[in-house]
Design a protein around this motif. Structure first.
Motif, mmCIF file in Angstrom:
data_model
loop_
_atom_site.group_PDB
_atom_site.id
_atom_site.type_symbol
_atom_site.label_atom_id
_atom_site.label_comp_id
_atom_site.label_asym_id
_atom_site.label_seq_id
_atom_site.Cartn_x
_atom_site.Cartn_y
_atom_site.Cartn_z
ATOM 1 N N LEU A 198 60.087 27.810 -22.327
ATOM 2 C CA LEU A 198 60.702 28.130 -23.617
ATOM 3 C C LEU A 198 59.759 28.817 -24.584
ATOM 4 O O LEU A 198 60.207 29.410 -25.570
ATOM 5 N N ALA A 199 58.452 28.741 -24.344
ATOM 6 C CA ALA A 199 57.469 29.265 -25.295
ATOM 7 C C ALA A 199 57.648 30.764 -25.509
ATOM 8 O O ALA A 199 57.702 31.539 -24.553
ATOM 9 N N GLY A 200 57.774 31.164 -26.774
ATOM 10 C CA GLY A 200 57.857 32.578 -27.128
ATOM 11 C C GLY A 200 59.197 33.226 -26.870
ATOM 12 O O GLY A 200 59.347 34.431 -27.128
ATOM 13 N N GLY B 151 56.088 27.369 -29.719
ATOM 14 C CA GLY B 151 55.320 28.546 -30.102
ATOM 15 C C GLY B 151 54.844 29.367 -28.916
ATOM 16 O O GLY B 151 54.714 28.862 -27.782
ATOM 17 N N GLN B 152 54.563 30.632 -29.163
ATOM 18 C CA GLN B 152 54.167 31.555 -28.096
ATOM 19 C C GLN B 152 52.818 31.182 -27.493
ATOM 20 O O GLN B 152 52.515 31.542 -26.358
ATOM 21 N N LYS C 102 51.497 30.074 -21.473
ATOM 22 C CA LYS C 102 50.718 30.053 -20.233
ATOM 23 C C LYS C 102 50.694 28.671 -19.585
ATOM 24 O O LYS C 102 50.862 28.538 -18.369
ATOM 25 N N THR C 103 50.457 27.647 -20.377
ATOM 26 C CA THR C 103 50.291 26.294 -19.810
ATOM 27 C C THR C 103 51.362 25.316 -20.264
ATOM 28 O O THR C 103 51.486 24.235 -19.691
ATOM 29 N N GLY C 104 52.130 25.678 -21.324
ATOM 30 C CA GLY C 104 53.046 24.699 -21.889
ATOM 31 C C GLY C 104 52.275 23.656 -22.693
ATOM 32 O O GLY C 104 51.043 23.724 -22.815
#
Length: 474
Positions: free
Chosen positions: A216-218, A238-239, A243-245
């Protein structure tokens, strides 16, 4: 002699500390003495569990007990009633509505992802609501207000809000991350007067949460946190986490929480989910079951009985009896302070256990003094007789106390509610009575026989033969 003075100083310090504890930390009273809340919980079947059996009833009772412990209620009464009901009595709880919310909530927590197709649909509906709100402001600011138009506009706004609320659950997809993966939940303060609920997942839950937040990030899509299929928080990831959550197995539920609501939610989550639906069918505030008159009579009976015991000890055992009375008063202070420190809730059975332990304390002194008299009659000196009295009576005192502790342990382990209160107060009282009988009584007696005017055998054994009095005084 130096040892006796050190013990006497220790006893004085304990007495002062006990008085301070009793003044600063009053002992809470149970439901039978102070009243509280009483709830009747109806356990209902569902699609998976068609019939309520003893197993389901016990599972619900366990969850309710966990939640009651979180409420900070001492000595609650939680018992099954009939085939499908649970009775909960909460002493000192003045807000039955709060208890109902905590005990009756199912607290089914799960984390969901928002679907990408539905985002535009929700935005469209929200824009429609904004338009309706603007129209409402125009209608309300008009010189001649059209009440019918305002009412119609309000109805449209409520309908749109309800529609979006109902769609929220459909717009989010389940991810398999639920409250079952939850290890801990705690209310924590945030900025200002706001509160949040901090969560910690198990290993599997931490992996699922990291994967979910990575997806869901970004993207602008929200992470839905649902409680009982109702969204309580829909944050955006947040964005920086693409990469890692959000790793580490920890999360935070934010929203319109104050301390009470955040603590209630954390309590429900920690207590676990109820296995079947429940309903609070009765919620009422109850008064003290004994009544003020009964409580006063109990106090009068206890004080009267204790006074008779104190008088008997002085009349029959003379100086040792007087010393035993002082030790009993110290015992009562120390035991009551122990109740206050441990948070023991006092009920009528608890008072009974406390008074019974007073009898145990008297019994220990009786064994010691009778043994001392036997030694005096055998021709031993007063000092040797007192020493032998304590030494030879110790094994009998220990045996009687250990057997009482075994009975208390069985009552506490197998009993519930008021029975546990009786067992706890009796066990603590017996332990304290042994301390006062062996330490306080012995210290005071040794100090007494060190004073020449009190070193008279007839003060310890009135029926002592004349030939033994001279030997005892030496």
């Amino acid at each position: 002699m130096q040892k006796q003075r050190s013990l006497l100083a220790l006893i004085v310090v304990l007495i002062i500390a006990a008085i301070v504890v009793i003044v600063k930390f009053p002992v809470p009273l149970g439901l039978d003495l102070q009243g509280g809340s009483q709830l009747t919980i109806q356990v209902k079947p569902n699609e998976e569990i068609k019939r309520i059996t003893e197993r389901e009833l016990e599972a619900v009772q366990t969850v309710v007990e966990n939640r009651v412990n979180g409420l900070g209620v001492s000595e609650p009464v939680i018992q099954t009633v009939g085939q499908d009901q649970i009775l909960v009595q909460l002493p000192g709880v003045n807000d039955p509505e709060q208890a109902e919310r905590v005990l009756g909530g199912t607290a089914q927590l799960d984390f969901r992802r928002e679907s990408s197709e539905s985002r535009a649909f929700v935005n469209n509906r929200q824009q429609q609501i904004q338009g309706l709100l603007a129209e409402q402001q125009k209608l309300q600011s008009a010189k001649e207000r059209d009440e019918k138009a305002i009412a119609a506009n309000n109805a449209q706004i409520e309908a749109k809000i309800k529609e979006i609320t109902e769609l929220e659950a459909k717009l989010f997809e389940r991810t398999g991350l639920t409250g079952k993966n939850l290890k801990y939940a705690q209310a924590t303060p945030t900025q200002g007067s706001n509160w949040s609920v901090a969560l910690e997942f198990d290993a599997k839950g931490g992996e699922l949460f990291a994967q979910l937040t990575k997806e869901l990030a970004g993207t602008g899509r929200r992470l839905g946190i649902f409680l009982d299929d109702k969204p309580i928080s829909t944050p955006v990831v947040g964005q920086e986490f693409e990469k890692t959550g959000i790793a580490g197995g920890r999360a935070e539920i934010t929203g319109n929480f104050n301390f009470e609501s955040a603590n209630e939610l954390a309590l429900q989550l920690r207590g676990g989910a109820l296995p079947v639906p429940v309903e609070i069918v009765e919620n009422r505030t109850v008064g003290a079951t004994l009544g003020r008159d009964s409580i006063q009579r109990s106090i009068y009976a206890g004080v009267g009985g204790l006074s008779l015991v104190l008088i008997f000890m002085v009349v029959y055992y003379r100086l040792p009896g007087l010393i035993a009375d002082v030790a009993l008063v110290i015992y009562a202070l120390l035991t009551w302070a122990t109740f206050a420190l441990l948070g023991v809730t006092l009920t009528l059975p608890g008072i009974a256990g406390f008074i019974l332990s007073i009898g145990m304390a008297v019994d220990a002194n009786v064994l010691i003094f009778e043994r001392t008299r036997e030694e005096l009659r055998a021709g031993k000196s007063l000092y040797r007789s007192v020493e032998s009295g304590f030494y030879r009576a110790f094994s009998s005192i220990l045996d009687s106390n250990v057997t009482t502790w075994i009975a208390c342990a069985a009552l506490f382990w197998l009993g519930s509610g008021l029975v546990k209160g009786f067992a706890l107060t009796l066990a603590l009282g017996v332990a304290m009575s042994m301390f006062t009988a062996i330490t306080c009584s012995r210290t005071f007696l040794m100090l007494a026989i060190s004073i020449p005017s009190l070193r008279k055998p007839e003060l310890y054994c009135p029926s002592l033969p004349a030939s033994n009095k001279a030997q005892g005084a030496t």
